[in-house]
Design a protein around this motif. Structure first.
Motif, PDB file in Angstrom:
ATOM      1  N   ALA A   4      55.653  29.593  33.021  1.00 54.99           N
ATOM      2  CA  ALA A   4      55.024  29.591  34.345  1.00 54.99           C
ATOM      3  C   ALA A   4      55.731  28.600  35.266  1.00 54.99           C
ATOM      4  N   GLY A  33      52.619  39.660  32.444  1.00 57.76           N
ATOM      5  CA  GLY A  33      51.583  39.648  33.472  1.00 57.76           C
ATOM      6  C   GLY A  33      51.303  41.044  33.999  1.00 57.76           C
ATOM      7  N   ARG A  42      52.003  32.710  38.863  1.00 63.56           N
ATOM      8  CA  ARG A  42      51.078  33.788  38.487  1.00 63.56           C
ATOM      9  C   ARG A  42      51.645  35.132  38.921  1.00 63.56           C
ATOM     10  N   PRO A  55      43.012  37.962  36.415  1.00 62.84           N
ATOM     11  CA  PRO A  55      43.904  37.087  37.178  1.00 62.84           C
ATOM     12  C   PRO A  55      45.223  37.735  37.575  1.00 62.84           C
ATOM     13  N   ASN A  56      45.623  38.819  36.890  1.00 62.49           N
ATOM     14  CA  ASN A  56      46.878  39.489  37.218  1.00 62.49           C
ATOM     15  C   ASN A  56      46.691  40.682  38.149  1.00 62.49           C
TER      16      ASN A  56
END
Length: 435
Positions: free
Chosen positions: A283, A121, A151, A72-73
């Motif tokens: 977040a 992240g 994100r 996801p990063n």
């Protein structure tokens, strides 16, 4: 030529340029097969034969590198191909939000917890890349994207090198950004995972202090000299760290990551997670900061449209790119338009073509893709006002939906002003009919 032939790879319609680098150009595009926005990177082949061959090889490696990483990063890769009689291209997810560089430019030094979240992240992305045998080789703030959901995404693996393969650069030729390159890489030594971690350390230094550890130097020679001969100023126990209220654990971590000797740095990115100890609650806070940047961009487009007046022939894009060219003193950054819209407007925009763009923008709003929607609506509003008039229904509809975007981005006052502007034209129209 059929519509399909006009599409890149028979599938992707290029909309606007969103990035330009040494390897090629990145466009926002519409995927006609899946009805979604994507980023398409097209390799630039305008070079000598041997250099073009190296670019093609590096591009191939980028495709392989991204295909090996699922995290996801890390920016996701969807597709790749070669357009008939044209250059190769890579299709990736289109990320909303802003680059880390922009976040620091707006807010200055970031809160330590925010820094921990972003650095966590980044380190997770590097851990995944290194585990797949991939080195990024160009970790810097402009290659880190923070989305509207908070994100953190590491992007632009254009300089990535698969660990088990040999280098493809000429001897003595630097590949990367000197301001964020590790000293050993500048000296010509082979890069490793610790070289990527050095770039992470410099990004953390920037986030914590608001300043580049290598100053404002622009000359490549001076940057290289400073990188080799001058170590990054220590933060742990430093007066600067104290004035910024930087926690000792973060100050010490930056010092270790930025050590001149690569062996003094952590062995791998996974080791950093315990020290960073980023809370998932951050977040929302990071998303709030990004929202502020996105709101500023939307208002900048609105101000630019108000100040620019009717578009000139050399100033007619489909999607506005206010930062594409420097602003003149005392004037807003000029608006630029894509060749597609220049042809459309100069060939006389019709009600149907304007309405088509408007429907596309409304779909973006309804999907929650506000950042892209506001760019489309800003351009449609300006072009429609020039070609069809301020009171035309399509112009008013584009401004209405532009106001909706502003309201959802938190710019309530500006949204109300735009709603009022639309309402004024509607009321005038009713009065004329009643009269």
């Amino acid at each position: 030529m059929s519509d399909r032939d006009a599409l890149l790879g028979g599938r992707y319609r290029l909309l606007r340029r969103i990035g330009l680098g040494g390897m090629g150009v990145v466009h926002e595009a519409a995927d006609s097969a899946l009805d979604r926005r994507v980023a398409v990177k097209i390799l630039s082949m305008a070079a000598e034969a041997d250099e073009a061959g190296q670019r093609l090889e590096r591009f191939r490696r980028e495709t392989q590198a991204l295909a090996r990483i699922r995290h996801p990063n890390v920016v996701a890769v969807y597709d790749s191909g070669v357009h008939p009689a044209g250059p190769p291209f890579l299709v990736m997810e289109l990320l909303d939000g802003v680059e880390l560089q922009r976040l620091v430019e707006k807010y200055g030094p970031l809160e330590p917890d925010v820094v921990s979240w972003i650095a966590s992240g980044m380190s997770s992305a590097l851990a995944a890349a290194h585990a797949a045998g991939v080195l990024h080789r160009d970790v810097k703030p402009s290659n880190v994207r923070i989305t509207r959901s908070g994100r953190v995404v590491l992007q632009d693996f254009g300089l990535a090198r698969l660990v088990e393969e040999s280098a493809i650069t000429h001897i003595g030729f630097l590949v990367g950004t000197p301001r964020y390159m590790a000293p050993e890489v500048i000296r010509g030594e082979p890069p490793g995972p610790r070289s990527d971690l050095y770039g992470l350390g410099l990004c953390m230094y920037l986030m914590l202090t608001g300043e580049s550890p290598r100053g404002g130097l622009e000359d490549v020679g001076a940057l290289v000299e400073r990188a080799i001969d001058h170590e990054v100023p220590q933060l742990y126990g430093n007066q600067l760290a104290g004035s910024r209220r930087i926690p000792d654990r973060l100050a010490y971590l930056v010092d270790v990551l930025c050590a001149a000797d690569p062996q003094a740095r952590p062995e791998n990115a996974a080791e950093l997670q315990t020290t960073l100890a980023a809370s998932t609650d951050m977040a929302a806070r990071v998303a709030e900061l990004v929202q502020g940047c996105v709101r500023d961009q939307a208002l900048g487009l609105l101000d630019g449209i108000a100040a620019a007046g009717p578009p000139a022939e050399e100033d007619l894009p489909e999607y506005l790119e206010p930062e594409a060219r420097p602003a003149a003193a005392g004037h807003p950054a000029p608006l630029s338009l894509s060749d597609a819209t220049r042809r459309m407007v100069m060939g006389s925009m019709t009600v149907d073509s304007a309405a088509s763009r408007l429907r596309e923008a409304v779909n973006l709003v309804q999907r929650g893709e506000l950042q892209e929607a506001v760019r489309v609506l800003s351009a449609v509003s300006r072009v429609c006002a020039s070609a069809l008039g301020d009171a035309h229904p399509t112009t008013l509809a584009s401004r209405y939906w532009q106001a909706v975007c502003l309201a959802r981005l938190g710019a309530g006052g500006e949204a109300l002003a735009l709603f009022a502007q639309v309402g004024m034209y509607l009321d005038t129209g009713r009065n004329v009919e009643d009269g």
